[in-house]
Write a protein that holds these residues in place. Structure first.
Motif, PDB file in Angstrom:
ATOM      1  N   ILE A 144       6.373  -5.173  -6.700  1.00  0.00           N
ATOM      2  CA  ILE A 144       4.957  -4.807  -6.570  1.00  0.00           C
ATOM      3  C   ILE A 144       4.870  -3.341  -6.131  1.00  0.00           C
ATOM      4  O   ILE A 144       5.578  -2.923  -5.219  1.00  0.00           O
TER       5      ILE A 144
ATOM      6  N   HIS B  94       2.899  -0.550  -4.212  1.00  0.00           N
ATOM      7  CA  HIS B  94       1.902  -0.470  -3.141  1.00  0.00           C
ATOM      8  C   HIS B  94       1.183   0.873  -3.214  1.00  0.00           C
ATOM      9  O   HIS B  94       1.818   1.930  -3.245  1.00  0.00           O
TER      10      HIS B  94
ATOM     11  N   TRP C 201      -9.480  -5.257  -1.307  1.00  0.00           N
ATOM     12  CA  TRP C 201      -8.533  -4.217  -0.876  1.00  0.00           C
ATOM     13  C   TRP C 201      -9.146  -3.383   0.222  1.00  0.00           C
ATOM     14  O   TRP C 201     -10.347  -3.111   0.163  1.00  0.00           O
TER      15      TRP C 201
ATOM     16  N   THR D 134      -2.604  -9.043  -5.053  1.00  0.00           N
ATOM     17  CA  THR D 134      -1.856  -8.248  -6.031  1.00  0.00           C
ATOM     18  C   THR D 134      -2.406  -8.544  -7.417  1.00  0.00           C
ATOM     19  O   THR D 134      -2.646  -9.704  -7.752  1.00  0.00           O
TER      20      THR D 134
ATOM     21  N   ALA E 209       2.638  -4.930 -11.299  1.00  0.00           N
ATOM     22  CA  ALA E 209       1.848  -5.536 -10.222  1.00  0.00           C
ATOM     23  C   ALA E 209       1.475  -4.446  -9.218  1.00  0.00           C
ATOM     24  O   ALA E 209       2.334  -3.643  -8.840  1.00  0.00           O
ATOM     25  N   VAL E 210       0.199  -4.408  -8.819  1.00  0.00           N
ATOM     26  CA  VAL E 210      -0.261  -3.382  -7.859  1.00  0.00           C
ATOM     27  C   VAL E 210      -1.061  -4.022  -6.731  1.00  0.00           C
ATOM     28  O   VAL E 210      -1.766  -5.011  -6.933  1.00  0.00           O
ATOM     29  N   ARG E 211      -0.933  -3.395  -5.546  1.00  0.00           N
ATOM     30  CA  ARG E 211      -1.663  -3.914  -4.394  1.00  0.00           C
ATOM     31  C   ARG E 211      -1.850  -2.802  -3.380  1.00  0.00           C
ATOM     32  O   ARG E 211      -1.026  -1.880  -3.298  1.00  0.00           O
TER      33      ARG E 211
ATOM     34  N   SER F  61       1.504 -11.920  -0.718  1.00  0.00           N
ATOM     35  CA  SER F  61       0.174 -11.748  -1.307  1.00  0.00           C
ATOM     36  C   SER F  61      -0.119 -12.748  -2.427  1.00  0.00           C
ATOM     37  O   SER F  61       0.784 -13.223  -3.104  1.00  0.00           O
TER      38      SER F  61
ATOM     39  N   ILE G 114      -1.116 -13.430  -6.108  1.00  0.00           N
ATOM     40  CA  ILE G 114      -0.939 -12.627  -7.336  1.00  0.00           C
ATOM     41  C   ILE G 114      -1.829 -13.178  -8.436  1.00  0.00           C
ATOM     42  O   ILE G 114      -1.747 -14.364  -8.773  1.00  0.00           O
TER      43      ILE G 114
END
Ligand code: AMP
Ligand code: MG
Length: 344
Positions: A63, A65, A91, A96, A117-119, A179, A181
Protein backbone atom coordinates in the motif's frame (compact mmCIF):
# COMPACT_ATOMS: atom_id res chain seq x y z
CA UNK A 1 23.22 -2.77 12.27
CA UNK A 2 21.89 -0.94 15.31
CA UNK A 3 18.15 -0.27 15.09
CA UNK A 4 17.38 3.26 16.35
CA UNK A 5 14.19 3.78 18.34
CA UNK A 6 12.98 7.28 17.42
CA UNK A 7 10.31 8.72 19.76
CA UNK A 8 7.44 10.26 17.77
CA UNK A 9 7.48 13.37 19.97
CA UNK A 10 11.20 14.09 19.58
CA UNK A 11 11.71 17.20 17.39
CA UNK A 12 14.44 15.54 15.28
CA UNK A 13 12.46 12.39 14.46
CA UNK A 14 10.54 13.55 11.35
CA UNK A 15 13.67 14.84 9.58
CA UNK A 16 15.79 11.84 10.57
CA UNK A 17 13.16 9.36 9.39
CA UNK A 18 12.55 11.27 6.15
CA UNK A 19 16.31 11.35 5.41
CA UNK A 20 16.46 7.58 5.81
CA UNK A 21 13.48 7.10 3.48
CA UNK A 22 15.02 9.44 0.89
CA UNK A 23 18.30 7.51 1.06
CA UNK A 24 16.48 4.30 0.12
CA UNK A 25 16.49 2.78 3.64
CA UNK A 26 13.66 1.14 5.61
CA UNK A 27 11.92 2.83 8.55
CA UNK A 28 9.14 1.26 10.60
CA UNK A 29 6.35 3.77 11.13
CA UNK A 30 3.34 3.98 13.43
CA UNK A 31 -0.15 4.36 11.97
CA UNK A 32 -3.58 4.17 13.55
CA UNK A 33 -4.01 0.61 12.18
CA UNK A 34 -0.71 -1.27 12.67
CA UNK A 35 3.01 -0.43 12.44
CA UNK A 36 4.23 -0.40 8.83
CA UNK A 37 7.63 -1.22 7.37
CA UNK A 38 8.15 1.83 5.17
CA UNK A 39 10.31 2.63 2.14
CA UNK A 40 10.25 5.00 -0.83
CA UNK A 41 7.38 3.52 -2.84
CA UNK A 42 8.78 4.83 -6.12
CA UNK A 43 12.22 3.22 -5.68
CA UNK A 44 12.20 -0.46 -6.73
CA UNK A 45 15.41 -1.20 -4.83
CA UNK A 46 14.14 0.32 -1.59
CA UNK A 47 10.87 -1.59 -2.00
CA UNK A 48 12.77 -4.83 -2.70
CA UNK A 49 14.27 -4.56 0.80
CA UNK A 50 10.80 -4.58 2.36
CA UNK A 51 10.09 -7.94 0.72
CA UNK A 52 13.48 -9.28 1.70
CA UNK A 53 13.38 -8.18 5.37
CA UNK A 54 9.79 -9.38 5.88
CA UNK A 55 10.21 -12.58 3.89
CA UNK A 56 7.18 -11.45 1.89
CA UNK A 57 6.30 -13.17 -1.41
CA UNK A 58 6.96 -10.77 -4.30
CA UNK A 59 3.41 -11.01 -5.67
CA UNK A 60 1.88 -9.66 -2.43
CA UNK A 61 1.38 -5.95 -3.27
CA UNK A 62 2.10 -2.99 -0.98
CA UNK A 63 0.00 0.00 0.00
CA UNK A 64 1.27 3.49 -0.87
CA UNK A 65 0.83 5.93 2.00
CA UNK A 66 0.01 9.50 0.95
CA UNK A 67 -0.40 12.85 2.70
CA UNK A 68 -3.89 13.38 1.28
CA UNK A 69 -6.37 13.05 -1.57
CA UNK A 70 -4.55 15.71 -3.60
CA UNK A 71 -1.76 13.14 -4.20
CA UNK A 72 -3.97 10.38 -5.64
CA UNK A 73 -3.74 11.65 -9.22
CA UNK A 74 0.08 11.56 -9.10
CA UNK A 75 0.01 7.75 -8.88
CA UNK A 76 -3.41 6.67 -10.20
CA UNK A 77 -5.48 7.31 -13.32
CA UNK A 78 -9.11 6.75 -14.34
CA UNK A 79 -10.02 7.85 -10.81
CA UNK A 80 -13.77 7.61 -10.23
CA UNK A 81 -15.42 10.54 -8.52
CA UNK A 82 -16.41 8.18 -5.67
CA UNK A 83 -12.72 7.82 -4.74
CA UNK A 84 -12.61 11.51 -3.88
CA UNK A 85 -15.86 11.27 -1.95
CA UNK A 86 -14.49 8.35 0.07
CA UNK A 87 -11.25 10.26 0.72
CA UNK A 88 -13.15 13.33 1.80
CA UNK A 89 -15.22 11.32 4.25
CA UNK A 90 -12.67 8.79 5.58
CA UNK A 91 -9.16 10.24 5.10
CA UNK A 92 -7.02 10.47 7.01
CA UNK A 93 -8.17 7.07 8.25
CA UNK A 94 -8.13 3.28 7.94
CA UNK A 95 -9.41 3.07 4.35
CA UNK A 96 -7.29 1.85 1.41
CA UNK A 97 -8.51 2.25 -2.18
CA UNK A 98 -7.33 0.15 -5.12
CA UNK A 99 -7.15 2.17 -8.35
CA UNK A 100 -5.48 1.85 -11.78
CA UNK A 101 -1.74 2.61 -11.36
CA UNK A 102 0.17 5.20 -13.36
CA UNK A 103 3.43 4.00 -14.97
CA UNK A 104 5.54 5.85 -12.36
CA UNK A 105 4.53 3.26 -9.74
CA UNK A 106 7.06 0.41 -9.89
CA UNK A 107 5.79 -3.13 -10.50
CA UNK A 108 7.78 -4.18 -7.41
CA UNK A 109 5.41 -2.04 -5.34
CA UNK A 110 2.22 -3.38 -6.94
CA UNK A 111 3.36 -7.00 -6.95
CA UNK A 112 3.26 -6.92 -10.75
CA UNK A 113 -0.32 -5.60 -10.99
CA UNK A 114 -1.62 -2.69 -13.08
CA UNK A 115 -3.44 -1.37 -10.03
CA UNK A 116 -2.14 0.29 -6.88
CA UNK A 117 -3.48 0.57 -3.33
CA UNK A 118 -3.41 4.04 -1.71
CA UNK A 119 -4.24 5.33 1.74
CA UNK A 120 -3.71 8.38 3.96
CA UNK A 121 -2.95 7.30 7.55
CA UNK A 122 -4.49 9.07 10.53
CA UNK A 123 -1.15 9.56 12.26
CA UNK A 124 0.39 13.00 12.28
CA UNK A 125 4.04 11.98 12.66
CA UNK A 126 3.82 9.55 9.75
CA UNK A 127 2.08 12.07 7.46
CA UNK A 128 4.83 14.53 8.37
CA UNK A 129 7.51 11.98 7.45
CA UNK A 130 5.79 11.29 4.11
CA UNK A 131 5.61 15.03 3.40
CA UNK A 132 9.27 15.64 4.31
CA UNK A 133 10.53 12.68 2.30
CA UNK A 134 8.67 13.98 -0.76
CA UNK A 135 7.66 10.48 -1.92
CA UNK A 136 4.75 8.14 -1.21
CA UNK A 137 5.80 5.58 1.42
CA UNK A 138 5.11 1.93 0.60
CA UNK A 139 4.47 0.09 3.85
CA UNK A 140 3.07 -3.33 4.62
CA UNK A 141 2.50 -4.38 8.22
CA UNK A 142 5.92 -4.50 9.89
CA UNK A 143 5.69 -8.13 11.09
CA UNK A 144 7.75 -10.93 9.63
CA UNK A 145 5.62 -12.66 7.00
CA UNK A 146 3.31 -15.21 8.63
CA UNK A 147 3.55 -13.61 12.09
CA UNK A 148 0.75 -11.57 13.66
CA UNK A 149 0.83 -7.88 12.73
CA UNK A 150 2.78 -5.36 14.79
CA UNK A 151 0.78 -2.95 16.94
CA UNK A 152 3.62 -1.58 19.10
CA UNK A 153 7.22 -0.50 18.44
CA UNK A 154 8.26 -3.41 20.71
CA UNK A 155 6.62 -5.89 18.32
CA UNK A 156 8.63 -4.38 15.45
CA UNK A 157 11.88 -4.76 17.41
CA UNK A 158 10.94 -8.34 18.32
CA UNK A 159 10.81 -9.15 14.59
CA UNK A 160 13.48 -6.86 13.12
CA UNK A 161 15.94 -5.62 15.76
CA UNK A 162 19.32 -5.19 14.08
CA UNK A 163 17.83 -5.69 10.61
CA UNK A 164 16.42 -2.21 9.89
CA UNK A 165 17.88 1.25 10.61
CA UNK A 166 15.00 2.75 12.61
CA UNK A 167 11.59 2.41 14.24
CA UNK A 168 9.49 5.49 15.00
CA UNK A 169 7.74 4.84 18.32
CA UNK A 170 4.28 6.40 18.34
CA UNK A 171 2.84 4.18 21.10
CA UNK A 172 0.27 1.40 20.65
CA UNK A 173 -1.96 1.56 17.53
CA UNK A 174 -5.51 2.71 18.27
CA UNK A 175 -7.37 0.59 15.70
CA UNK A 176 -5.07 -2.44 15.82
CA UNK A 177 -6.33 -4.22 12.67
CA UNK A 178 -5.14 -3.36 9.17
CA UNK A 179 -7.03 -0.93 6.96
CA UNK A 180 -10.25 -1.68 5.12
CA UNK A 181 -9.45 -2.28 1.42
CA UNK A 182 -11.97 -1.35 -1.26
CA UNK A 183 -11.24 -2.09 -4.92
CA UNK A 184 -12.71 0.62 -7.15
CA UNK A 185 -11.41 -0.76 -10.47
CA UNK A 186 -14.42 -2.96 -11.35
CA UNK A 187 -18.06 -2.24 -12.17
CA UNK A 188 -19.12 -2.70 -8.55
CA UNK A 189 -16.82 -1.70 -5.65
CA UNK A 190 -15.41 -4.81 -3.99
CA UNK A 191 -14.41 -5.14 -0.34
CA UNK A 192 -11.11 -7.03 -0.29
CA UNK A 193 -10.39 -6.72 3.43
CA UNK A 194 -12.59 -5.52 6.32
CA UNK A 195 -11.10 -3.01 8.77
CA UNK A 196 -11.83 0.08 10.80
CA UNK A 197 -14.10 1.57 8.10
CA UNK A 198 -17.11 -0.73 7.96
CA UNK A 199 -19.14 -2.05 4.98
CA UNK A 200 -22.11 -0.06 6.30
CA UNK A 201 -20.08 3.17 6.17
CA UNK A 202 -18.86 2.38 2.65
CA UNK A 203 -22.38 1.64 1.41
CA UNK A 204 -23.48 5.11 2.54
CA UNK A 205 -21.23 6.55 -0.16
CA UNK A 206 -20.93 3.74 -2.71
CA UNK A 207 -24.39 2.17 -2.58
CA UNK A 208 -23.96 -1.48 -3.53
CA UNK A 209 -20.65 -3.18 -2.69
CA UNK A 210 -19.55 -6.79 -3.13
CA UNK A 211 -17.79 -8.60 -0.27
CA UNK A 212 -14.97 -10.65 -1.81
CA UNK A 213 -15.22 -14.36 -1.00
CA UNK A 214 -11.71 -14.36 0.49
CA UNK A 215 -13.10 -12.28 3.37
CA UNK A 216 -15.39 -15.02 4.61
CA UNK A 217 -13.84 -18.28 3.40
CA UNK A 218 -10.48 -19.96 3.00
CA UNK A 219 -8.93 -19.58 -0.45
CA UNK A 220 -7.01 -22.49 -1.90
CA UNK A 221 -3.29 -21.73 -2.19
CA UNK A 222 -3.42 -21.80 -6.00
CA UNK A 223 -6.46 -19.52 -6.28
CA UNK A 224 -5.97 -16.50 -8.50
CA UNK A 225 -7.23 -13.96 -5.99
CA UNK A 226 -8.18 -10.43 -6.89
CA UNK A 227 -5.72 -9.29 -4.24
CA UNK A 228 -2.86 -11.76 -4.48
CA UNK A 229 -2.01 -11.21 -0.82
CA UNK A 230 -5.31 -12.72 0.23
CA UNK A 231 -4.22 -16.25 -0.54
CA UNK A 232 -1.45 -16.18 2.04
CA UNK A 233 -2.21 -17.32 5.54
CA UNK A 234 -1.51 -14.10 7.46
CA UNK A 235 -1.68 -13.42 11.14
CA UNK A 236 -1.06 -17.01 12.03
CA UNK A 237 0.55 -17.95 15.31
CA UNK A 238 2.72 -21.07 15.16
CA UNK A 239 0.29 -23.37 16.94
CA UNK A 240 -3.18 -24.21 15.62
CA UNK A 241 -5.98 -21.86 16.59
CA UNK A 242 -9.56 -23.05 16.60
CA UNK A 243 -12.61 -20.85 17.12
CA UNK A 244 -15.27 -22.13 19.51
CA UNK A 245 -18.66 -20.63 18.65
CA UNK A 246 -21.82 -20.52 20.74
CA UNK A 247 -23.08 -18.95 23.93
CA UNK A 248 -20.60 -18.13 26.66
CA UNK A 249 -21.41 -20.91 29.10
CA UNK A 250 -21.82 -23.58 26.41
CA UNK A 251 -18.47 -22.68 24.83
CA UNK A 252 -16.74 -22.59 28.22
CA UNK A 253 -18.09 -26.02 29.11
CA UNK A 254 -16.81 -27.43 25.81
CA UNK A 255 -13.39 -25.81 26.10
CA UNK A 256 -12.88 -26.79 29.74
CA UNK A 257 -13.82 -30.38 28.89
CA UNK A 258 -11.41 -30.59 25.94
CA UNK A 259 -8.40 -28.47 26.81
CA UNK A 260 -5.15 -29.98 27.93
CA UNK A 261 -2.30 -28.55 29.96
CA UNK A 262 -0.39 -27.18 26.97
CA UNK A 263 -3.47 -25.43 25.51
CA UNK A 264 -4.59 -21.81 25.99
CA UNK A 265 -7.91 -19.98 25.85
CA UNK A 266 -8.22 -16.62 24.05
CA UNK A 267 -11.44 -15.04 25.30
CA UNK A 268 -13.31 -11.82 26.09
CA UNK A 269 -12.64 -10.00 29.36
CA UNK A 270 -16.22 -10.73 30.44
CA UNK A 271 -15.50 -14.48 30.15
CA UNK A 272 -12.36 -14.62 32.31
CA UNK A 273 -14.21 -15.96 35.40
CA UNK A 274 -15.53 -18.90 33.35
CA UNK A 275 -11.93 -20.05 32.77
CA UNK A 276 -10.63 -19.67 36.32
CA UNK A 277 -7.62 -21.97 36.79
CA UNK A 278 -7.10 -22.37 32.99
CA UNK A 279 -4.73 -19.41 32.50
CA UNK A 280 -7.05 -17.63 30.03
CA UNK A 281 -5.88 -14.63 27.96
CA UNK A 282 -8.34 -11.83 27.22
CA UNK A 283 -7.95 -9.56 24.19
CA UNK A 284 -10.64 -7.00 25.02
CA UNK A 285 -14.29 -6.60 25.96
CA UNK A 286 -17.03 -8.26 23.93
CA UNK A 287 -19.26 -5.24 24.53
CA UNK A 288 -16.52 -2.97 23.10
CA UNK A 289 -15.40 -4.35 19.69
CA UNK A 290 -12.88 -1.50 19.32
CA UNK A 291 -11.00 -2.91 22.30
CA UNK A 292 -10.94 -6.35 20.62
CA UNK A 293 -9.44 -4.82 17.45
CA UNK A 294 -6.83 -2.96 19.49
CA UNK A 295 -5.88 -6.06 21.51
CA UNK A 296 -6.07 -8.94 19.03
CA UNK A 297 -2.60 -8.97 17.49
CA UNK A 298 -0.77 -8.36 20.77
CA UNK A 299 -2.62 -11.39 22.16
CA UNK A 300 -1.85 -13.53 19.10
CA UNK A 301 1.82 -12.62 19.55
CA UNK A 302 1.77 -13.81 23.16
CA UNK A 303 0.20 -17.07 21.94
CA UNK A 304 2.82 -17.42 19.19
CA UNK A 305 4.79 -19.79 21.39
CA UNK A 306 5.93 -23.29 20.43
CA UNK A 307 5.19 -24.46 24.00
CA UNK A 308 1.46 -24.02 23.31
CA UNK A 309 -0.27 -26.86 21.45
CA UNK A 310 -3.72 -25.50 20.74
CA UNK A 311 -5.50 -22.17 21.20
CA UNK A 312 -9.28 -22.16 21.75
CA UNK A 313 -10.48 -18.72 20.67
CA UNK A 314 -13.71 -16.82 21.17
CA UNK A 315 -14.78 -14.65 18.25
CA UNK A 316 -17.13 -11.63 18.41
CA UNK A 317 -20.41 -11.58 16.50
CA UNK A 318 -21.80 -8.58 14.67
CA UNK A 319 -20.90 -5.94 12.14
CA UNK A 320 -18.63 -2.91 12.20
CA UNK A 321 -15.17 -3.43 13.67
CA UNK A 322 -16.30 -6.83 15.00
CA UNK A 323 -16.51 -7.95 11.35
CA UNK A 324 -12.81 -7.10 10.85
CA UNK A 325 -11.87 -8.91 14.08
CA UNK A 326 -13.83 -12.00 12.94
CA UNK A 327 -11.94 -11.97 9.63
CA UNK A 328 -8.49 -11.80 11.29
CA UNK A 329 -9.31 -14.45 13.85
CA UNK A 330 -10.79 -16.77 11.23
CA UNK A 331 -7.65 -16.35 9.13
CA UNK A 332 -5.50 -17.15 12.15
CA UNK A 333 -7.66 -20.26 12.63
CA UNK A 334 -7.55 -21.15 8.91
CA UNK A 335 -11.38 -20.90 9.17
CA UNK A 336 -11.67 -23.84 11.60
CA UNK A 337 -14.74 -23.33 13.77
CA UNK A 338 -16.23 -25.71 16.34
CA UNK A 339 -19.89 -25.38 17.25
CA UNK A 340 -20.34 -27.22 20.57
CA UNK A 341 -24.12 -27.28 20.19
CA UNK A 342 -23.87 -29.00 16.80
CA UNK A 343 -21.39 -31.48 18.27
CA UNK A 344 -23.90 -32.30 21.02
P1 AMP B 1 -0.43 -5.32 4.42
O1 AMP B 1 0.05 -3.96 4.12
O2 AMP B 1 0.62 -6.33 4.64
O3 AMP B 1 -1.43 -5.31 5.53
O4 AMP B 1 -1.19 -5.84 3.13
C1 AMP B 1 -1.41 -5.14 1.96
C2 AMP B 1 -2.51 -5.82 1.26
O5 AMP B 1 -3.19 -4.88 0.43
C3 AMP B 1 -2.08 -6.90 0.30
O6 AMP B 1 -1.85 -8.14 0.93
C4 AMP B 1 -3.26 -6.98 -0.67
O7 AMP B 1 -4.26 -7.82 -0.16
C5 AMP B 1 -3.77 -5.53 -0.68
N1 AMP B 1 -3.36 -4.81 -1.89
C6 AMP B 1 -2.32 -3.98 -2.06
N2 AMP B 1 -2.25 -3.53 -3.32
C7 AMP B 1 -3.27 -4.09 -3.99
C8 AMP B 1 -3.71 -4.03 -5.34
N3 AMP B 1 -3.13 -3.31 -6.27
N4 AMP B 1 -4.79 -4.77 -5.66
C9 AMP B 1 -5.42 -5.51 -4.74
N5 AMP B 1 -5.04 -5.59 -3.45
C10 AMP B 1 -3.98 -4.90 -3.08
MG1 MG C 1 0.28 -7.79 6.76
Amino acid sequence: MNTMLLPADHPDTPVLAAELIKSGALVALPTETVYGLGANGLDPEAVAQIFQVKGRPGDNPLILHLTGADQIAQFCHHIPETAYRLAERFWPGPLTMVLPAKPNVPKRTTGGLNTVAVRCPDCEITRKIIALSGVPIAAPSANLSGKPSTTTARHVLDDHNGKIPAVVDGGPCAVGVESTIIDLTGDTPRLLRPGGITPEQLRQILGEIVIDEAVTAQLSPDAVAKAPGMKYRHYAPQEPVVIVAGEREVAARYIRAHMRKEDRVLCFEEELPLYAGCNPLSYGREDDPDSLGAGLFAALRILDDPGIHQVYARCPKGEGVAFAVQNRLKKAAAFRIIDPEAEG
